[in-house]
Design a protein around this motif. Sequence first.
Motif, short mmCIF file in Angstrom:
data_model
loop_
_atom_site.label_atom_id
_atom_site.label_comp_id
_atom_site.label_asym_id
_atom_site.label_seq_id
_atom_site.Cartn_x
_atom_site.Cartn_y
_atom_site.Cartn_z
N VAL A 15 0.94 -1.16 0.06
CA VAL A 15 -0.01 -0.07 -0.12
C VAL A 15 0.81 1.28 -0.05
O VAL A 15 1.87 1.44 0.82
N LYS A 16 0.87 2.16 -1.00
CA LYS A 16 1.54 3.41 -0.94
C LYS A 16 0.63 4.46 0.16
O LYS A 16 -0.53 4.96 -0.18
N LEU A 17 1.39 5.05 0.89
CA LEU A 17 0.99 6.03 1.67
C LEU A 17 0.70 7.44 1.25
O LEU A 17 1.13 7.74 0.13
N ALA A 18 -0.04 8.05 1.79
CA ALA A 18 0.08 9.76 1.31
C ALA A 18 1.37 10.34 1.58
O ALA A 18 2.05 10.02 2.30
N ASP A 19 1.28 11.45 0.64
CA ASP A 19 2.66 12.07 0.57
C ASP A 19 2.96 13.01 1.67
O ASP A 19 2.85 14.34 1.49
N LEU A 20 3.11 12.51 3.01
CA LEU A 20 3.15 13.23 4.08
C LEU A 20 4.57 13.82 4.31
O LEU A 20 5.66 13.19 3.88
N PRO A 21 4.64 15.15 4.69
CA PRO A 21 6.06 15.53 5.09
C PRO A 21 7.03 14.96 5.97
O PRO A 21 8.03 15.01 5.80
N VAL A 22 6.55 14.07 6.96
CA VAL A 22 7.18 13.50 7.91
C VAL A 22 8.46 12.57 7.26
O VAL A 22 9.27 12.27 7.68
N TYR A 23 7.84 11.92 6.16
CA TYR A 23 8.97 11.14 5.20
C TYR A 23 8.99 11.59 3.79
O TYR A 23 9.69 10.80 3.05
N ARG A 24 9.00 12.60 3.64
CA ARG A 24 9.12 13.41 2.43
C ARG A 24 10.59 13.88 2.17
O ARG A 24 10.98 14.67 3.07
N PRO A 25 11.43 13.58 1.42
CA PRO A 25 12.87 14.14 1.30
C PRO A 25 12.51 15.65 0.81
O PRO A 25 11.55 15.84 -0.01
N PRO A 26 13.47 16.47 1.09
CA PRO A 26 14.91 16.24 1.69
C PRO A 26 14.64 16.60 3.17
O PRO A 26 15.57 16.27 3.98
#
Length: 412
Positions: free
Chosen positions: A211-222
């Motif tokens: 499952v692909k999670l929503a594009d949340l900032p906590v694991y978004r590079p950089p």
Amino acid sequence: MKLCFLTCAVMLALPGAGASAAPDAEWRGLLDVRAVDSDAGRSFLDSGLGKTRYDQNSPRLSIGQAVLRGDVDVLDSVSASLELSADQQHRGIVDVREAYLSWNPVPAGAWKTRVKAGFFFPPTSVELDYDSVGWVPKRTISSSAINSWIGEELRTNGIEWSARRLGRYSGAPYDVGVLAAVYTGNDPTGTLLSWRGWSISDRIAGRNDTVKLADLPVYRPPNGFLLRQWRDIHPFREIDGKLGYYVGANLNFGTRLELAALHYDNLADPQVVKDWQYGWRTRFDHLSAVWRPQGAWELSMQAMRGDTIMGRNGVGLDFQSWFVLASHPLGPGTAAVRYDRFSTSEHDLIPSDPNNEVGYGVALAYDWPLAERLSLMTEALLVRSDRPARSLVGEAPVQKERSLTVSLRWTF
């Protein structure tokens, strides 16, 4: 995983071994074709933070479930089971839902025991039709929030022992049972519940699903805090090499009243990361009851409360959910209504990653048997939820999702 592969190999090899070696497997199946009308925003299956399987962009006609199950007697007291599923919303389309060996020795007295080894569901749901195939609810199309989560993130990849004392041998008006299991491969359990939240759907994960999670900032590079975490979640990975366990008990007064309790703890190390997946220490307590009073009513209830943590309290939350479902024959079929409540409450160290939520769901369903193996089920579903993290991906924190689904189910 090795147990799963062993069971699959046994199932595939036996039918070709000849009639003198072993009986052929008994194959059963389920095909669920459905029509859906939904006004929901972006579904969690499209990397959104919606609560339902279908949204306003989903196909109006689709295959909801396609399941094939095989069971074969390997020895007098040993059987093998394999269940495959397919639909267009899963990675690889065809996947394994369950694959296990079961040993049922002949009871010597009042106690009846069973040992299961392989890849299978933990014994939790009171919504299922255990005489059918597939881990699908009997009275509704969608599952409750509790069983939606279990269908996606939990699977026993290990050994379960259970024993039941039959009351008829001792003159007691009840049967009592106990069970215990050890397992691997559930270390990411809690990921979806934390970063996506609860859902109310009938999506069931396969052995190799993602499952692909929503594009949340906590694991978004950089600049994310957790850059070792991928958005693609593999719910049945082993990360730390440690065994988890669950223990439970049940008490049945015939078919009138059924009670059960379960404690689950995956014992995962929350500081271990492997293949871009963190371990999540997840544990919960689960209670269920089914009451069938006079007048053909059936009342079902489940409740769950637990907590999960990842890293050095990088993500941590308490979660809880409960539902009540009532059903009764009406006309040629059966009508049902289910009410859900669910919530998560965070207590971690990253305030910029909000994982709180609260919500409820109402499902109204009617199941109309058309023939011996053919039925038509209709469900109206409303889910209201408040999740502040939606604002981080451009969605409204409070959402109401409505859908009307018609399902044509054929079992064979």
